[in-house]
Write a protein that holds these residues in place. Sequence first.
Motif, PDB file in Angstrom:
ATOM      1  N   ASP A  57     128.909   4.457  63.444  1.00 45.24           N
ATOM      2  CA  ASP A  57     129.644   5.594  63.980  1.00 45.24           C
ATOM      3  C   ASP A  57     131.148   5.396  63.783  1.00 45.24           C
ATOM      4  O   ASP A  57     131.727   4.402  64.210  1.00 45.24           O
ATOM      5  N   ASP A  58     131.766   6.360  63.113  1.00 46.00           N
ATOM      6  CA  ASP A  58     133.214   6.335  62.923  1.00 46.00           C
ATOM      7  C   ASP A  58     133.911   7.354  63.814  1.00 46.00           C
ATOM      8  O   ASP A  58     135.083   7.690  63.612  1.00 46.00           O
ATOM      9  N   GLY A  59     133.136   7.826  64.782  1.00 45.31           N
ATOM     10  CA  GLY A  59     133.698   8.825  65.681  1.00 45.31           C
ATOM     11  C   GLY A  59     133.243  10.223  65.372  1.00 45.31           C
ATOM     12  O   GLY A  59     133.386  11.121  66.203  1.00 45.31           O
ATOM     13  N   ASN A  60     132.689  10.436  64.180  1.00 44.56           N
ATOM     14  CA  ASN A  60     132.247  11.773  63.803  1.00 44.56           C
ATOM     15  C   ASN A  60     130.755  11.985  64.043  1.00 44.56           C
ATOM     16  O   ASN A  60     130.275  13.113  63.966  1.00 44.56           O
ATOM     17  N   GLY A  61     130.015  10.890  64.294  1.00 45.28           N
ATOM     18  CA  GLY A  61     128.581  11.026  64.518  1.00 45.28           C
ATOM     19  C   GLY A  61     127.829  11.128  63.211  1.00 45.28           C
ATOM     20  O   GLY A  61     128.416  11.281  62.136  1.00 45.28           O
ATOM     21  N   PRO A  62     126.511  11.038  63.242  1.00 44.94           N
ATOM     22  CA  PRO A  62     125.702  11.129  62.017  1.00 44.94           C
ATOM     23  C   PRO A  62     125.735  12.530  61.441  1.00 44.94           C
ATOM     24  O   PRO A  62     126.005  13.501  62.151  1.00 44.94           O
ATOM     25  N   PRO A  63     125.456  12.640  60.149  1.00 46.99           N
ATOM     26  CA  PRO A  63     125.455  13.978  59.537  1.00 46.99           C
ATOM     27  C   PRO A  63     124.384  14.865  60.151  1.00 46.99           C
ATOM     28  O   PRO A  63     123.283  14.411  60.484  1.00 46.99           O
ATOM     29  N   MET A  64     124.730  16.162  60.306  1.00 48.56           N
ATOM     30  CA  MET A  64     123.826  17.088  60.960  1.00 48.56           C
ATOM     31  C   MET A  64     122.612  17.390  60.103  1.00 48.56           C
ATOM     32  O   MET A  64     121.513  17.577  60.606  1.00 48.56           O
ATOM     33  N   SER A  65     122.755  17.419  58.791  1.00 47.53           N
ATOM     34  CA  SER A  65     121.672  17.860  57.926  1.00 47.53           C
ATOM     35  C   SER A  65     120.699  16.750  57.595  1.00 47.53           C
ATOM     36  O   SER A  65     119.525  16.988  57.332  1.00 47.53           O
ATOM     37  N   GLY A  66     121.179  15.512  57.577  1.00 50.41           N
ATOM     38  CA  GLY A  66     120.330  14.427  57.100  1.00 50.41           C
ATOM     39  C   GLY A  66     119.306  13.953  58.118  1.00 50.41           C
ATOM     40  O   GLY A  66     118.250  13.462  57.754  1.00 50.41           O
ATOM     41  N   GLY A  67     119.628  14.107  59.386  1.00 48.11           N
ATOM     42  CA  GLY A  67     118.736  13.561  60.400  1.00 48.11           C
ATOM     43  C   GLY A  67     118.708  12.046  60.323  1.00 48.11           C
ATOM     44  O   GLY A  67     119.640  11.413  59.839  1.00 48.11           O
ATOM     45  N   ASP A  68     117.643  11.440  60.814  1.00 47.04           N
ATOM     46  CA  ASP A  68     117.501   9.994  60.755  1.00 47.04           C
ATOM     47  C   ASP A  68     117.256   9.552  59.319  1.00 47.04           C
ATOM     48  O   ASP A  68     116.513  10.187  58.572  1.00 47.04           O
ATOM     49  N   GLU A  69     117.853   8.429  58.975  1.00 50.63           N
ATOM     50  CA  GLU A  69     117.668   7.876  57.637  1.00 50.63           C
ATOM     51  C   GLU A  69     116.247   7.334  57.503  1.00 50.63           C
ATOM     52  O   GLU A  69     115.721   6.677  58.408  1.00 50.63           O
ATOM     53  N   GLU A  70     115.596   7.599  56.384  1.00 54.76           N
ATOM     54  CA  GLU A  70     114.250   7.104  56.155  1.00 54.76           C
ATOM     55  C   GLU A  70     114.275   5.616  55.858  1.00 54.76           C
ATOM     56  O   GLU A  70     115.201   5.114  55.221  1.00 54.76           O
ATOM     57  N   VAL A  71     113.250   4.922  56.329  1.00 56.64           N
ATOM     58  CA  VAL A  71     113.130   3.495  56.075  1.00 56.64           C
ATOM     59  C   VAL A  71     112.020   3.279  55.060  1.00 56.64           C
ATOM     60  O   VAL A  71     111.104   4.104  54.919  1.00 56.64           O
ATOM     61  N   PRO A  72     112.091   2.177  54.309  1.00 57.17           N
ATOM     62  CA  PRO A  72     111.093   1.954  53.256  1.00 57.17           C
ATOM     63  C   PRO A  72     109.724   1.592  53.831  1.00 57.17           C
ATOM     64  O   PRO A  72     109.593   1.183  54.985  1.00 57.17           O
ATOM     65  N   ASP A  73     108.711   1.734  53.010  1.00 60.45           N
ATOM     66  CA  ASP A  73     107.351   1.366  53.375  1.00 60.45           C
ATOM     67  C   ASP A  73     107.272  -0.155  53.513  1.00 60.45           C
ATOM     68  O   ASP A  73     107.805  -0.911  52.687  1.00 60.45           O
TER      69      ASP A  73
ATOM     70  N   ALA B 171     120.134  -2.699  51.855  1.00 54.91           N
ATOM     71  CA  ALA B 171     121.065  -2.529  52.963  1.00 54.91           C
ATOM     72  C   ALA B 171     122.179  -1.583  52.564  1.00 54.91           C
ATOM     73  O   ALA B 171     123.338  -1.798  52.858  1.00 54.91           O
ATOM     74  N   GLN B 172     121.844  -0.563  51.845  1.00 54.88           N
ATOM     75  CA  GLN B 172     122.840   0.381  51.384  1.00 54.88           C
ATOM     76  C   GLN B 172     123.412   1.157  52.564  1.00 54.88           C
ATOM     77  O   GLN B 172     122.678   1.581  53.454  1.00 54.88           O
ATOM     78  N   GLU B 173     124.705   1.294  52.527  1.00 55.34           N
ATOM     79  CA  GLU B 173     125.363   2.099  53.547  1.00 55.34           C
ATOM     80  C   GLU B 173     125.693   3.451  52.922  1.00 55.34           C
ATOM     81  O   GLU B 173     126.682   3.610  52.217  1.00 55.34           O
ATOM     82  N   ASP B 174     124.816   4.385  53.149  1.00 55.77           N
ATOM     83  CA  ASP B 174     124.955   5.711  52.575  1.00 55.77           C
ATOM     84  C   ASP B 174     125.311   6.678  53.691  1.00 55.77           C
ATOM     85  O   ASP B 174     124.502   6.924  54.595  1.00 55.77           O
ATOM     86  N   GLU B 175     126.516   7.146  53.615  1.00 57.57           N
ATOM     87  CA  GLU B 175     127.026   8.082  54.611  1.00 57.57           C
ATOM     88  C   GLU B 175     126.961   7.470  56.010  1.00 57.57           C
ATOM     89  O   GLU B 175     126.654   8.140  56.998  1.00 57.57           O
ATOM     90  N   GLY B 176     127.227   6.180  56.095  1.00 59.76           N
ATOM     91  CA  GLY B 176     127.313   5.530  57.388  1.00 59.76           C
ATOM     92  C   GLY B 176     126.022   4.908  57.882  1.00 59.76           C
ATOM     93  O   GLY B 176     126.008   4.279  58.938  1.00 59.76           O
ATOM     94  N   TRP B 177     124.909   5.055  57.157  1.00 59.25           N
ATOM     95  CA  TRP B 177     123.629   4.497  57.576  1.00 59.25           C
ATOM     96  C   TRP B 177     123.472   3.068  57.068  1.00 59.25           C
ATOM     97  O   TRP B 177     123.825   2.756  55.937  1.00 59.25           O
ATOM     98  N   SER B 178     122.917   2.198  57.913  1.00 58.89           N
ATOM     99  CA  SER B 178     122.600   0.822  57.529  1.00 58.89           C
ATOM    100  C   SER B 178     121.147   0.540  57.863  1.00 58.89           C
ATOM    101  O   SER B 178     120.620   1.016  58.875  1.00 58.89           O
TER     102      SER B 178
END
Length: 253
Positions: A216-232, A128-135
Amino acid sequence: MISEPEMTGGFDAPDDREVLDLAAPTPADRAPRTPRRWAKGLWALGGAVVASALWATAFVVYAPADRTPDLHGYRLDRDPCPDIRLKSIGAAIAPREPEDPIDSRMLRHAALDRTHCLISLRPEGGEAQEDEGWSLHYSVAITIALHKETDPRAEFEAGRNETELGVDPQTEVEEVPDLGDRAYLLSMEDDACELRVLEGGAVLSLRLAAYASYNDDGNGPPMSGGDEEVPDLAPYQPAMISDMHDLMAGLKG
């Protein structure tokens, strides 16, 4: 137009049966015949055979067949969703908190009892790492259907590779042995696995899905990362099978 009787022989024509053949032997001249005593018995036997055949046909066509499926002791007297613990999945991903709300929907009918549970899991730390706002989140959807009047086997087999979005040729379907009458494990490309089980008139499914959400902190998700990958999810499939065994045992009265 009706013809005149005298032109066609019509109504005054003699009946052929009334014409006597004088050359034919009289009854006294004919040789006596041996009585055919077997004829009556043959007709009786033939009538019995025909009657039996007709009765058998009528029975096959019209006799009501007992097609009520065996429920093997499964019961839905009350909503089972609050009591589902998911011990194996909880140990592998995250335990379910008893106070967490559960989205459950239950149907009771003379032909079908059905309930649907949606349980959310959010592991603390680790995955459940929160990396750059992703959960990272997981959800478990459970459906239990008890068919009390019609056998669901044909529909179960027909939909073995059907997902919520229809038939997906990319979905991998694997048969699971020693689980109900028939069981399939589906691995889908939309980050989900689903275990489906048929036992008599009972159809059960357990679907595990993973998804990432952005805090979301008001800035939106990062433009370069796209959707965060989920594990297998393949490593969690044994836990799904174990929890299905527990679910099936708990539903039998």
